[in-house]
Motif scaffolding. Sequence first.
Motif, short mmCIF file in Angstrom:
data_model
loop_
_atom_site.label_atom_id
_atom_site.label_comp_id
_atom_site.label_asym_id
_atom_site.label_seq_id
_atom_site.Cartn_x
_atom_site.Cartn_y
_atom_site.Cartn_z
N ASN A 91 40.75 28.88 53.44
CA ASN A 91 39.60 29.50 52.78
C ASN A 91 40.13 30.53 51.81
O ASN A 91 40.90 31.41 52.19
CB ASN A 91 38.69 30.18 53.81
N PRO A 92 39.75 30.40 50.57
CA PRO A 92 40.25 31.38 49.61
C PRO A 92 39.76 32.78 49.98
O PRO A 92 38.64 32.96 50.46
CB PRO A 92 39.67 30.93 48.28
N SER A 93 40.64 33.73 49.78
CA SER A 93 40.28 35.12 50.09
C SER A 93 39.21 35.61 49.14
O SER A 93 39.16 35.21 47.97
CB SER A 93 41.51 36.02 49.98
N LYS A 94 38.38 36.48 49.65
CA LYS A 94 37.33 37.06 48.81
C LYS A 94 37.93 38.16 47.95
O LYS A 94 38.82 38.88 48.38
CB LYS A 94 36.22 37.64 49.69
N PRO A 95 37.45 38.29 46.74
CA PRO A 95 37.97 39.36 45.89
C PRO A 95 37.62 40.74 46.45
O PRO A 95 36.55 40.93 47.01
CB PRO A 95 37.30 39.13 44.55
N VAL A 96 38.57 41.65 46.34
CA VAL A 96 38.38 43.01 46.85
C VAL A 96 38.23 43.99 45.69
O VAL A 96 37.48 44.97 45.81
CB VAL A 96 39.58 43.41 47.74
N PHE A 97 38.91 43.72 44.60
CA PHE A 97 38.88 44.63 43.45
C PHE A 97 38.35 43.90 42.22
O PHE A 97 38.58 42.70 42.06
CB PHE A 97 40.28 45.18 43.14
N ALA A 98 37.65 44.62 41.38
CA ALA A 98 37.15 44.06 40.12
C ALA A 98 37.51 45.01 39.00
O ALA A 98 37.51 46.24 39.17
CB ALA A 98 35.64 43.86 40.18
N ASN A 99 37.77 44.46 37.83
CA ASN A 99 38.09 45.25 36.65
C ASN A 99 36.80 45.93 36.18
O ASN A 99 35.80 45.26 35.90
CB ASN A 99 38.64 44.33 35.55
N PRO A 100 36.79 47.27 36.10
CA PRO A 100 35.57 47.96 35.67
C PRO A 100 35.14 47.59 34.26
O PRO A 100 33.96 47.65 33.92
CB PRO A 100 35.93 49.45 35.76
N GLU A 101 36.07 47.17 33.41
CA GLU A 101 35.75 46.82 32.03
C GLU A 101 35.28 45.38 31.90
O GLU A 101 34.59 45.03 30.94
CB GLU A 101 36.97 47.07 31.14
N ASP A 102 35.70 44.52 32.81
CA ASP A 102 35.33 43.10 32.77
C ASP A 102 35.18 42.62 34.21
O ASP A 102 36.15 42.30 34.88
CB ASP A 102 36.40 42.29 32.04
N LYS A 103 33.95 42.57 34.70
CA LYS A 103 33.69 42.26 36.11
C LYS A 103 34.08 40.83 36.50
O LYS A 103 34.13 40.50 37.68
CB LYS A 103 32.20 42.48 36.43
N ASN A 145 47.17 48.45 34.81
CA ASN A 145 46.80 49.28 33.65
C ASN A 145 45.74 50.32 34.03
O ASN A 145 45.80 51.47 33.59
CB ASN A 145 46.28 48.41 32.50
N GLN A 146 44.78 49.92 34.84
CA GLN A 146 43.74 50.85 35.28
C GLN A 146 44.33 51.96 36.14
O GLN A 146 43.98 53.14 35.98
CB GLN A 146 42.64 50.11 36.07
N VAL A 147 45.22 51.60 37.07
CA VAL A 147 45.85 52.61 37.94
C VAL A 147 46.71 53.54 37.10
O VAL A 147 46.70 54.77 37.30
CB VAL A 147 46.66 51.94 39.06
N ASP A 148 47.45 52.99 36.12
CA ASP A 148 48.30 53.81 35.25
C ASP A 148 47.47 54.76 34.39
O ASP A 148 47.91 55.87 34.07
CB ASP A 148 49.17 52.93 34.34
N SER A 149 46.26 54.33 34.04
CA SER A 149 45.42 55.20 33.21
C SER A 149 44.64 56.22 34.04
O SER A 149 43.89 57.01 33.49
CB SER A 149 44.45 54.36 32.36
N GLY A 150 44.82 56.20 35.37
CA GLY A 150 44.24 57.21 36.21
C GLY A 150 43.05 56.77 37.05
O GLY A 150 42.46 57.57 37.78
N THR A 151 42.66 55.51 36.96
CA THR A 151 41.53 55.03 37.76
C THR A 151 41.99 54.88 39.21
O THR A 151 43.04 54.30 39.48
CB THR A 151 41.04 53.66 37.24
N ALA A 152 41.20 55.40 40.12
CA ALA A 152 41.54 55.29 41.54
C ALA A 152 41.28 53.86 42.02
O ALA A 152 40.27 53.26 41.62
CB ALA A 152 40.71 56.27 42.36
N PRO A 153 42.15 53.31 42.84
CA PRO A 153 41.92 51.94 43.35
C PRO A 153 40.58 51.80 44.06
O PRO A 153 39.93 50.76 43.95
CB PRO A 153 43.09 51.72 44.31
N ASP A 154 40.15 52.84 44.78
CA ASP A 154 38.86 52.74 45.47
C ASP A 154 37.70 52.62 44.50
O ASP A 154 36.66 52.08 44.83
CB ASP A 154 38.66 53.95 46.39
N ALA A 155 37.86 53.13 43.29
CA ALA A 155 36.80 53.02 42.29
C ALA A 155 36.64 51.57 41.81
O ALA A 155 35.57 51.19 41.33
CB ALA A 155 37.11 53.94 41.12
N MET A 156 37.70 50.78 41.94
CA MET A 156 37.64 49.39 41.52
C MET A 156 37.26 48.45 42.66
O MET A 156 37.07 47.26 42.47
CB MET A 156 39.00 48.96 40.94
#
Length: 118
Positions: free
Chosen positions: A75-87, A103-114
């Motif tokens: 069973n394919p795993s369900k996605p956990v993270f999504a790109n805030p700029e392109d869902k 790129n998001q983490v490097d620019s300061g976005t917290a993983p939990d926010a994604m």
Amino acid sequence: MLAKDELKAMSRKELEKLLSDVQMALAAAKARDHREAKKAAAKAVAEFGFSLEDISESPSPTPKKAKAKKKAVKNPSKPVFANPEDKTQTWTGKGRQPNWYRNQVDSGTAPDAMRIAS
């Protein structure tokens, strides 16, 4: 026995005749050796109370085929993270991190926010 010099002095026809004679002699020697081996084998098995037919291997029954192992359905795993700029760009959190995630983490976005809310 013929010496090399004698062979070199022979014509092609004589050499072919010699080759034919040698091949016939080899076939006769092979047949003789086969008969002698069979006699020796018969004598050896007779000492144990068997005949050659008793101990000759009959064709073995065809081996049973191993049961085919059922492949586990993955069973394919369900996605956990999504790109805030392109869902449409998602990641399961397993394996190599996608470029957009890094790129998001490097620019300061917290993983939990994604993280995708479940």
